[in-house]
Write a protein that holds these residues in place. Structure first.
Motif, short mmCIF file in Angstrom:
data_model
loop_
_atom_site.label_atom_id
_atom_site.label_comp_id
_atom_site.label_asym_id
_atom_site.label_seq_id
_atom_site.Cartn_x
_atom_site.Cartn_y
_atom_site.Cartn_z
N HIS A 52 -14.08 -35.82 21.74
CA HIS A 52 -13.56 -36.58 22.86
C HIS A 52 -14.53 -36.76 24.01
CE1 HIS A 52 -9.76 -35.71 21.45
NE2 HIS A 52 -9.98 -34.39 21.46
N LEU A 53 -14.60 -37.68 24.90
CA LEU A 53 -15.53 -37.88 25.95
C LEU A 53 -17.00 -37.52 25.73
CD1 LEU A 53 -13.31 -36.22 28.81
CD2 LEU A 53 -13.37 -38.56 28.01
N PRO A 54 -17.57 -38.19 24.59
CA PRO A 54 -19.08 -37.99 24.35
C PRO A 54 -19.79 -38.39 25.46
CG PRO A 54 -18.38 -39.78 23.06
CD PRO A 54 -16.78 -39.39 23.72
N ASP A 55 -19.53 -39.42 26.43
CA ASP A 55 -20.14 -39.81 27.57
C ASP A 55 -20.52 -38.62 28.35
OD1 ASP A 55 -17.52 -39.89 27.87
OD2 ASP A 55 -17.60 -41.14 29.33
N PRO A 115 -14.60 -33.04 31.50
CA PRO A 115 -15.73 -33.38 31.07
C PRO A 115 -17.01 -32.27 31.08
CG PRO A 115 -14.85 -35.20 32.00
CD PRO A 115 -13.98 -34.23 32.32
N SER A 116 -16.81 -31.40 32.05
CA SER A 116 -17.69 -30.52 32.52
C SER A 116 -17.64 -29.15 31.50
CB SER A 116 -17.61 -29.92 33.80
OG SER A 116 -16.22 -29.17 34.01
N ASP A 117 -16.40 -29.12 30.92
CA ASP A 117 -15.96 -28.17 29.98
C ASP A 117 -16.61 -28.45 28.65
OD1 ASP A 117 -14.60 -26.66 31.83
OD2 ASP A 117 -13.01 -27.77 31.21
N ILE A 118 -16.54 -29.76 27.97
CA ILE A 118 -17.03 -30.45 27.13
C ILE A 118 -18.75 -30.20 27.12
CG2 ILE A 118 -17.07 -32.60 25.79
CD1 ILE A 118 -14.47 -33.10 26.73
N ARG A 119 -18.93 -30.64 28.22
CA ARG A 119 -20.55 -30.62 28.25
C ARG A 119 -21.10 -29.16 28.13
NH1 ARG A 119 -24.40 -29.90 32.78
NH2 ARG A 119 -26.46 -30.93 32.15
N ALA A 120 -20.57 -28.10 28.81
CA ALA A 120 -20.88 -26.58 28.50
C ALA A 120 -20.82 -26.48 27.07
CB ALA A 120 -19.88 -26.10 29.39
N GLY A 121 -19.64 -26.81 26.38
CA GLY A 121 -19.68 -26.59 24.96
C GLY A 121 -20.75 -27.14 23.98
N SER A 122 -20.89 -28.30 24.41
CA SER A 122 -21.96 -29.16 23.56
C SER A 122 -23.15 -28.49 23.91
CB SER A 122 -21.67 -30.66 24.13
OG SER A 122 -22.85 -31.28 23.27
#
Length: 373
Positions: A67-70, A40-47
């Motif tokens: 994935h994992l928009p939360d 989730p931390s990787d997705i957050r950084a990218g977002s």
């Protein structure tokens, strides 16, 4: 302000990987192996990185499928941008019925928790990744869930010739007919790519009010082809624009998409009038707002939300101003956007992000990069 109608913000951390591969190999050889390790931390950084890119190119709202928009929905709220987020359903292999039900319920739960949050700035869509990552039974059930919740649908449609033709082999029908038959198009639907849709598919889209999302740069980079914009225009289908992800496009520059959407079709159709500047600007603004279900956005008039951008025309490449729409479509650079305002609040001004710390975003990005690559 511009509306980026199809992206995958969490994929920004994958920018540039697998270049020069066709879509199928790009996904299986370059993208999926890294995504399986993403936290989730990787997705957050990218977002967060993608949102910075979008604000700097005049985007006031985006439609995201990842994935994992939360893991990043609170960031979207805190940053102040508008977004239609989704938790997409996609199947690989032979998941059990219990697993499938869990996937569906997770998406519905995300809708229940976050739809219409931040005073309506954040909306939650339903999303089916694509025909080839679904089953008819799952699509029917999920489409019914969407209808029961008065939701909107976001999906990939006929992006590549192989995807389109293999669906016909599997089901005896095109992807558009597949979603039509399984009641997906009974919901307001935004369909990304639509490169290989056939005339009959366009008729179905018109009948159901399906909105195609044109992603010219991504489609060209991956060698997917060109959306048949002429046939869509002739039918009166509403068209919107999107960047797709930083992985498949390499940027979130909506100004570039606007220019590409006009140039490539004029050249391909041998007709300089096929997509005129006023039309492509409509695709990037009011059409996007309507497709997101934002009736009080997308235009400058009394009663509308103050989602505005300011462009600095005092540049050598923007003078003289004979025709402003043409100037914006053919001469503008993202760096010419000086100001991005959402709901009356300045989020970006002359290189400064008012609600994001660039150094903090870069620090998060480095941590993810060092772990994943």
């Amino acid at each position: 302000g511009f509306y980026n109608m199809h992206t995958h913000t969490g994929m920004s951390i994958l920018r540039g990987i697998g270049s020069a591969l066709p879509l199928g190999r790009w996904l299986t050889e370059a993208v999926f192996p890294v995504e399986m390790r993403m936290l989730p931390s990787d997705i957050r950084a990218g977002s967060r990185l993608a949102i910075m890119e979008m604000l700097a190119s005049g985007v006031v709202s985006f439609s995201d499928m990842y994935h994992l928009p939360d893991s990043y929905v609170q960031d979207v709220i805190d940053i102040g941008i508008k977004a239609n987020l989704s938790s997409p359903i996609m199947l690989f292999g032979s998941q059990s019925e219990a697993d499938i039900q869990a996937i569906l319920q997770k998406s519905v739960d995300f809708h229940h928790q976050w739809h219409n949050s931040a005073a309506g700035r954040v909306l939650v869509d339903f999303a089916i990744h694509a025909e080839y990552t679904s089953t008819p039974e799952m699509v029917r059930q999920y489409s019914r869930m969407c209808a029961e919740n008065n939701g909107r649908m976001h999906l990939h449609l006929s992006e590549t010739r192989s995807e389109h033709e293999e669906c016909k082999q599997r089901h005896g029908m095109t992807p558009a007919r597949y979603f039509y038959q399984n009641r997906t198009f009974d919901n307001p639907t935004n369909a990304a790519h639509c490169v290989w849709v056939e005339p009959d598919d366009m008729d179905l889209m018109l009948e159901k009010g399906v909105t195609p999302v044109h992603n010219p740069s991504s489609n060209m980079k991956l060698g997917s082809g060109f959306m048949p914009i002429k046939g869509m225009k002739e039918r009166g289908i509403r068209i919107t624009l999107g960047t797709d992800s930083d992985a498949s496009n390499n940027n979130q520059d909506m100004v570039e998409e606007i220019r590409m959407a006009s140039l490539l079709h004029c050249g391909f159709q041998l007709d300089p009038t096929i997509v005129v500047p006023e039309e492509v600007l409509l695709m990037a603004t009011l059409n996007g707002a309507a497709a997101q279900g934002r009736k009080d956005c997308g235009n400058i008039q009394v009663g509308m939300k103050a989602d505005l951008i300011a462009i600095n025309l005092d540049k050598p490449h923007l003078l003289p101003v004979h025709d402003l729409p043409s100037l914006i479509v053919y001469s503008l650079h993202a760096a010419d956007v000086d100001l991005t305002i959402v709901n009356g609040k300045i989020l970006y001004e002359r290189g400064e992000f008012k609600t994001l710390d660039f150094e903090d975003v870069k620090k998060e990005l480095r941590l993810s990069y060092n772990r994943l690559f």
